[in-house]
Every structure is written in C-alpha cells, then in structure tokens.
Design a protein around this motif. Structure first.
Motif, PDB file in Angstrom:
ATOM      1  N   ALA A 182      -1.412  -1.175  -4.462  1.00  0.00           N
ATOM      2  CA  ALA A 182      -2.762  -0.572  -4.265  1.00  0.00           C
ATOM      3  C   ALA A 182      -2.139   0.893  -3.958  1.00  0.00           C
ATOM      4  O   ALA A 182      -1.744   1.543  -2.841  1.00  0.00           O
ATOM      5  N   VAL A 183      -2.513   1.885  -5.010  1.00  0.00           N
ATOM      6  CA  VAL A 183      -2.062   2.947  -4.928  1.00  0.00           C
ATOM      7  C   VAL A 183      -3.421   4.424  -4.031  1.00  0.00           C
ATOM      8  O   VAL A 183      -4.044   4.089  -4.743  1.00  0.00           O
ATOM      9  N   PHE A 184      -3.108   4.192  -3.307  1.00  0.00           N
ATOM     10  CA  PHE A 184      -4.238   5.078  -2.517  1.00  0.00           C
ATOM     11  C   PHE A 184      -3.398   6.910  -2.538  1.00  0.00           C
ATOM     12  O   PHE A 184      -2.597   6.803  -2.512  1.00  0.00           O
ATOM     13  N   ASP A 185      -4.715   8.086  -3.262  1.00  0.00           N
ATOM     14  CA  ASP A 185      -4.775   8.977  -2.790  1.00  0.00           C
ATOM     15  C   ASP A 185      -5.931   9.339  -2.651  1.00  0.00           C
ATOM     16  O   ASP A 185      -6.962   8.948  -3.106  1.00  0.00           O
ATOM     17  N   ARG A 186      -5.504  10.563  -2.263  1.00  0.00           N
ATOM     18  CA  ARG A 186      -7.261  11.421  -2.375  1.00  0.00           C
ATOM     19  C   ARG A 186      -7.435  12.172  -3.433  1.00  0.00           C
ATOM     20  O   ARG A 186      -9.107  11.965  -4.009  1.00  0.00           O
ATOM     21  N   PRO A 240      -6.163   1.256  -8.007  1.00  0.00           N
ATOM     22  CA  PRO A 240      -6.344   3.167  -7.783  1.00  0.00           C
ATOM     23  C   PRO A 240      -7.494   2.724  -6.595  1.00  0.00           C
ATOM     24  O   PRO A 240      -7.948   2.081  -6.733  1.00  0.00           O
ATOM     25  N   TYR A 241      -7.191   3.212  -5.311  1.00  0.00           N
ATOM     26  CA  TYR A 241      -7.612   3.845  -4.664  1.00  0.00           C
ATOM     27  C   TYR A 241      -8.171   5.250  -4.276  1.00  0.00           C
ATOM     28  O   TYR A 241      -6.637   5.795  -3.438  1.00  0.00           O
ATOM     29  N   GLU A 242      -9.762   5.630  -4.039  1.00  0.00           N
ATOM     30  CA  GLU A 242      -9.434   7.497  -3.727  1.00  0.00           C
ATOM     31  C   GLU A 242      -9.805   7.363  -2.155  1.00  0.00           C
ATOM     32  O   GLU A 242     -10.068   6.758  -1.663  1.00  0.00           O
ATOM     33  N   VAL A 290       1.061  -1.384  -0.219  1.00  0.00           N
ATOM     34  CA  VAL A 290      -0.385  -0.087   0.227  1.00  0.00           C
ATOM     35  C   VAL A 290       0.997   0.828  -0.040  1.00  0.00           C
ATOM     36  O   VAL A 290       1.546   1.198   1.261  1.00  0.00           O
ATOM     37  N   VAL A 291       0.659   2.129  -0.649  1.00  0.00           N
ATOM     38  CA  VAL A 291       1.260   3.477  -1.014  1.00  0.00           C
ATOM     39  C   VAL A 291       0.977   4.383  -1.299  1.00  0.00           C
ATOM     40  O   VAL A 291      -0.226   4.485  -1.890  1.00  0.00           O
ATOM     41  N   ARG A 295     -10.338  -3.768   1.921  1.00  0.00           N
ATOM     42  CA  ARG A 295     -10.734  -4.145   0.211  1.00  0.00           C
ATOM     43  C   ARG A 295      -9.123  -4.639  -0.544  1.00  0.00           C
ATOM     44  O   ARG A 295      -9.570  -5.509  -0.532  1.00  0.00           O
ATOM     45  N   VAL A 296      -7.903  -3.612   0.998  1.00  0.00           N
ATOM     46  CA  VAL A 296      -7.098  -4.750  -0.083  1.00  0.00           C
ATOM     47  C   VAL A 296      -6.580  -6.356   0.403  1.00  0.00           C
ATOM     48  O   VAL A 296      -6.112  -6.852  -0.407  1.00  0.00           O
TER      49      VAL A 296
END
Length: 256
Positions: free
Chosen positions: A35-39, A60-62, A11-12, A77-78
């Motif tokens: 898992a690409v985390f970003d707002r 991608p994950y918002e 997770v990043v 979810r990850v």
C-alpha cells in the motif's frame, strides 16, 4: 531475490519518491503487496505503477499522515497489515526565534505525529493477524545535529524514543518495532536542503555532503531499503526496540 514477504501486506508512507519509493519497490520485489501512501497521489501512483510494471502488487493511496481521519480511513481500506514502514518526513530550516510556528507544526506533525497515527491504526490490524513489524525513520540528526534544524532534529530524536516504547508495549502482540537512522541520502528532500542552505549548484553541494561520509559518497535510497527489508523480515526476529544506523560511517567519524 528471495520472497521474504510473500503473502504479506506492507504499508509504506512517503512512498511517492525518494527512500519511501525505494522501500516500497524493495518490499514488493520480495513478494509483499504494498500500500503506497503519500500525500501526493501522482507520486504514489507512479511508484505503484513501477511496482506493477516489475511484476509486483501495489495500490496507491492519497494520505496526509498528519490527519487522523485520513490515516484511519486508508488503514481500514488496506485491511490486514503485516509491515508498516514510516518513511514520510519533511525538513525546514531556521533558528528558533525566527522559526514560524506553522513550520514547526508541519515538521513535528509530519515526522512525529504521523508516525504515531499510522502506528495507532495499524497496530490493531497487525495484532489481528498475529503480529508484524514496524520500521520507523529517524535520522543521524537524532544523535548529532547541525545548525538550523531544531524542529527536524527534535522530531527525529522523538521518533527514536517512540520506537523504544512501542517495541516494549507491543512485544506481547508479536509486533517488533525498530527505526533506521540514515545519513545524507540522495533524495529530493536532500536537494531541497542543498537549495535552502547554499547558493551554489545543489548537485555540487550534495557531492560535498557525500564526501563527508567515510564511504566517500551519498547514501542511496536502495542502501536504506535493504536495511528496512531486513528489519521487517523474519531474519530480524530477535531485533526490536533499537535504532539502526545506515550513515556511511558518519557518526563513527564524529565520535558519537
């Protein structure tokens, strides 16, 4: 490139641009499912798409890491997690008497509370897989500050301290925790700083900042990603609880 993260899930946070995107790409290039985390979902999607175009695996994950419910839901979810890299961060400028309380909260909640929240929900997932590695992002400004960054330097000093305690608390879980402390890195956040602090062309200001480093240039996101990949890998199996400089010799120059 070796596949040190083959079969592992990383997770990043803040991975939609800048150092976060570089870290996500590097871990994916070494075999991780990222898992690409970003707002900013657009940024997260762009990073994930670039990884997939290079033959890697990413989703991608918002996620606004300031919000517990969003972090908890995304981590769930990850599923299984082996590596957590907390890159997401913001900076705002001003002297404390004039610094708006909501700006203070934005900086501390993103840089510090966000690091706490991701660790809070990721550590149980790591523990269930027999261990893992966390790499937090601090800054040289945890050790040597400049003017107008009280909130930012306070948050980054706290990340260094949090890293130490997390490492001690979770060594028993086979979870290593380190942090990286970059100098001036060529990112959108640095350009924002140049625009806020100087009326000249931001590119010129950034070049001058780069020249302050003994290596004579700005640090590149890929420079930082290489250190992160090492610290997150089994090559660093005996390294935990410490800050690691990637500052082009800046603190050595300052005598810190």
């Amino acid at each position: 490139m070796t596949e040190r993260f083959s079969g592992k899930v990383a997770v990043v946070t803040g991975a939609g641009a800048g150092m976060g995107a570089a870290v996500a790409r590097r871990l994916a290039a070494e075999g991780a499912t990222v898992a690409v985390f970003d707002r900013d979902l657009t940024g997260a999607s762009a990073t994930a798409a670039a990884i997939r175009a290079d033959g890697g695996t990413a989703e991608p994950y918002e996620v606004d890491i300031r919000l517990s419910a969003q972090v908890a839901a995304a981590i769930e979810r990850v599923g299984g997690i082996d590596v957590l890299v907390n890159v997401a961060g913001v900076v705002r400028y001003g002297e404390v008497p004039d610094f708006a309380e909501d700006e203070w909260d934005l900086v501390l909640d993103t840089n510090l509370k966000g690091t706490y929240l991701t660790a809070k929900y990721a550590i149980p997932a790591m523990r269930a897989r027999g261990g893992g590695a966390i790499v937090n992002f601090a800054s040289v400004q945890a050790f040597a500050s400049q003017q107008l960054v009280a909130a930012y330097s306070a948050s980054k000093g706290a990340v260094v301290a949090l890293t130490r305690t997390l490492a001690l608390d979770h060594a028993k879980d086979n979870i290593r925790v380190n942090c990286v402390c970059p100098g001036s890195v060529e990112t959108p956040m640095l350009r924002y700083g140049a625009q806020q602090l100087d009326d000249r062309d931001p590119a010129e200001v950034m070049r001058e900042w780069g020249a302050l480093h003994p290596i004579g240039r700005l640090i590149q996101p890929e420079d930082v990603a290489g250190l992160v990949a090492f610290l997150a890998s089994d090559d660093a199996a005996a390294i935990t609880g410490a800050p690691h400089l990637v500052d082009g010799g800046l603190l050595a120059k300052l005598g810190v």
